[in-house]
Each structure stands twice: as C-alpha cells, then as structure tokens.
Design a protein around this motif. Sequence first.
Motif, short mmCIF file in Angstrom:
data_model
loop_
_atom_site.label_atom_id
_atom_site.label_comp_id
_atom_site.label_asym_id
_atom_site.label_seq_id
_atom_site.Cartn_x
_atom_site.Cartn_y
_atom_site.Cartn_z
N GLU A 54 0.80 -1.24 0.00
CA GLU A 54 0.00 0.00 0.00
C GLU A 54 0.82 1.28 0.00
OE1 GLU A 54 -2.81 -0.33 3.18
OE2 GLU A 54 -3.91 -1.93 2.18
N GLY A 55 2.14 1.17 -0.05
CA GLY A 55 2.97 2.35 -0.16
C GLY A 55 3.55 2.89 1.13
N TYR A 56 3.27 2.26 2.25
CA TYR A 56 3.80 2.76 3.52
C TYR A 56 5.19 2.21 3.79
CZ TYR A 56 -1.07 4.08 4.13
OH TYR A 56 -2.31 4.61 3.95
N THR A 57 5.33 0.90 3.75
CA THR A 57 6.62 0.26 4.01
C THR A 57 7.65 0.67 2.96
OG1 THR A 57 5.49 -1.61 5.03
CG2 THR A 57 7.78 -1.96 4.37
N SER A 58 7.20 0.82 1.73
CA SER A 58 8.14 1.18 0.66
C SER A 58 8.72 2.58 0.85
CB SER A 58 7.48 1.05 -0.72
OG SER A 58 6.36 1.91 -0.82
N SER A 59 7.96 3.49 1.44
CA SER A 59 8.49 4.83 1.70
C SER A 59 9.64 4.77 2.70
CB SER A 59 7.39 5.75 2.25
OG SER A 59 6.41 5.98 1.26
N LEU A 60 9.46 3.97 3.74
CA LEU A 60 10.52 3.80 4.74
C LEU A 60 11.72 3.06 4.13
CD1 LEU A 60 8.30 2.82 7.78
CD2 LEU A 60 9.39 5.03 7.34
N ALA A 61 11.44 2.07 3.29
CA ALA A 61 12.52 1.30 2.66
C ALA A 61 13.34 2.18 1.72
CB ALA A 61 11.94 0.11 1.91
N ALA A 62 12.68 3.01 0.95
CA ALA A 62 13.40 3.91 0.03
C ALA A 62 14.26 4.90 0.82
CB ALA A 62 12.41 4.66 -0.86
N ALA A 63 13.74 5.39 1.94
CA ALA A 63 14.52 6.30 2.79
C ALA A 63 15.74 5.58 3.36
CB ALA A 63 13.65 6.85 3.91
N ALA A 64 15.59 4.32 3.74
CA ALA A 64 16.72 3.54 4.25
C ALA A 64 17.79 3.36 3.17
CB ALA A 64 16.24 2.19 4.76
N LEU A 65 17.37 3.11 1.94
CA LEU A 65 18.33 2.99 0.84
C LEU A 65 19.03 4.33 0.59
CD1 LEU A 65 16.41 0.69 -1.67
CD2 LEU A 65 18.28 0.06 -0.13
N GLN A 66 18.29 5.42 0.67
CA GLN A 66 18.90 6.74 0.51
C GLN A 66 19.94 6.98 1.60
OE1 GLN A 66 15.68 9.53 0.33
NE2 GLN A 66 14.97 8.79 -1.65
N ASP A 67 19.63 6.54 2.82
CA ASP A 67 20.59 6.69 3.93
C ASP A 67 21.88 5.92 3.67
OD1 ASP A 67 18.86 8.34 5.33
OD2 ASP A 67 18.18 6.75 6.70
N LEU A 68 21.79 4.84 2.89
CA LEU A 68 22.97 4.06 2.52
C LEU A 68 23.77 4.71 1.39
CD1 LEU A 68 21.60 0.41 2.54
CD2 LEU A 68 23.19 1.43 4.16
N GLY A 69 23.17 5.74 0.77
CA GLY A 69 23.85 6.44 -0.32
C GLY A 69 23.26 6.20 -1.69
N LEU A 70 22.20 5.42 -1.78
CA LEU A 70 21.54 5.20 -3.07
C LEU A 70 20.57 6.37 -3.30
CD1 LEU A 70 22.27 2.20 -1.93
CD2 LEU A 70 20.94 1.52 -3.91
N HIS A 71 21.11 7.47 -3.80
CA HIS A 71 20.36 8.73 -3.88
C HIS A 71 19.19 8.70 -4.85
CE1 HIS A 71 23.43 9.06 -7.05
NE2 HIS A 71 22.56 9.84 -7.65
N ARG A 72 19.11 7.69 -5.72
CA ARG A 72 18.02 7.61 -6.68
C ARG A 72 16.92 6.64 -6.25
NH1 ARG A 72 20.46 6.52 -12.33
NH2 ARG A 72 18.39 7.18 -12.98
N ALA A 73 16.94 6.21 -5.00
CA ALA A 73 15.90 5.30 -4.49
C ALA A 73 14.62 6.07 -4.20
CB ALA A 73 16.40 4.59 -3.23
N THR A 74 13.49 5.50 -4.60
CA THR A 74 12.19 6.10 -4.35
C THR A 74 11.17 4.96 -4.27
OG1 THR A 74 10.68 7.86 -5.04
CG2 THR A 74 11.62 6.49 -6.79
N ASP A 75 9.89 5.32 -4.11
CA ASP A 75 8.87 4.27 -4.01
C ASP A 75 7.63 4.62 -4.82
OD1 ASP A 75 8.08 6.28 -2.05
OD2 ASP A 75 6.68 4.80 -1.29
N VAL A 76 6.72 3.65 -4.89
CA VAL A 76 5.47 3.80 -5.62
C VAL A 76 4.39 4.25 -4.64
CG1 VAL A 76 3.68 2.60 -6.94
CG2 VAL A 76 6.09 2.01 -7.29
N ILE A 77 3.84 5.42 -4.86
CA ILE A 77 2.77 5.93 -4.00
C ILE A 77 1.55 5.02 -4.16
CG2 ILE A 77 1.18 7.86 -3.60
CD1 ILE A 77 3.46 9.70 -4.61
N GLY A 78 1.07 4.51 -3.05
CA GLY A 78 -0.10 3.61 -3.08
C GLY A 78 0.25 2.16 -3.29
N GLY A 79 1.50 1.87 -3.62
CA GLY A 79 1.99 0.50 -3.74
C GLY A 79 1.29 -0.36 -4.79
N TYR A 80 1.36 -1.65 -4.54
CA TYR A 80 0.78 -2.63 -5.47
C TYR A 80 -0.73 -2.42 -5.62
CZ TYR A 80 -0.42 -7.12 -7.55
OH TYR A 80 -0.91 -8.11 -8.39
#
Length: 87
Positions: A54-80
């Motif tokens: 639904e887009g909630y967990t993916s927002s946190l996951a994309a932020a975690a990847l950005q924290d690792l330095g993957l600056h182009r990580a993002t997520d799908v609003i609303g998810g699957y």
Amino acid sequence: MVDIRPAAQRAAEGELPGALVVERNVLEWRFDPMSDAALPIASYDLEVLVLCQEGYTSSLAAAALQDLGLHRATDVIGGYAAWRELL
C-alpha cells in the motif's frame, strides 16, 4: 522495480510482472554496494523503485536505501494496490 512484499502477500494479492523480488528484511544488505551479500546490480547510482502493498513500508525502505547512499531510491505511491487499480 523492486517488490519488497513477503511471499505470502505476493501469493495472496498477486505478482508484479518484471519486478525484482527482494523482501524487506534483506533489502539494505542486498542493495548496499559495500555489503558482501550485495546483488550484482547494486551501485550508489542505481535507480531503485521500491513497491510494497500500500505504499507505507516502501516509503521507509526507500529512505533507508537513501541513507545508505543510493540517492536515486524512491517508491510507488499507493503501492501494489494502486498499481492494480490502474489495470
């Protein structure tokens, strides 16, 4: 596109064609280029589009990847669920 949903959720709700499945609990160490367990595609410049149900967990996951330095990580609003609505 990276589908981070657990296997049971993918089985119940459906698969996303063409998505790379990397469950949430292993996401960081599979995409961290410095990890011994990184996927061959892992790089700091990799564009990663993360999708959950639904887009909630993916927002946190994309932020975690950005924290690792993957600056182009993002997520799908609303998810699957939102993607399925488009069909």
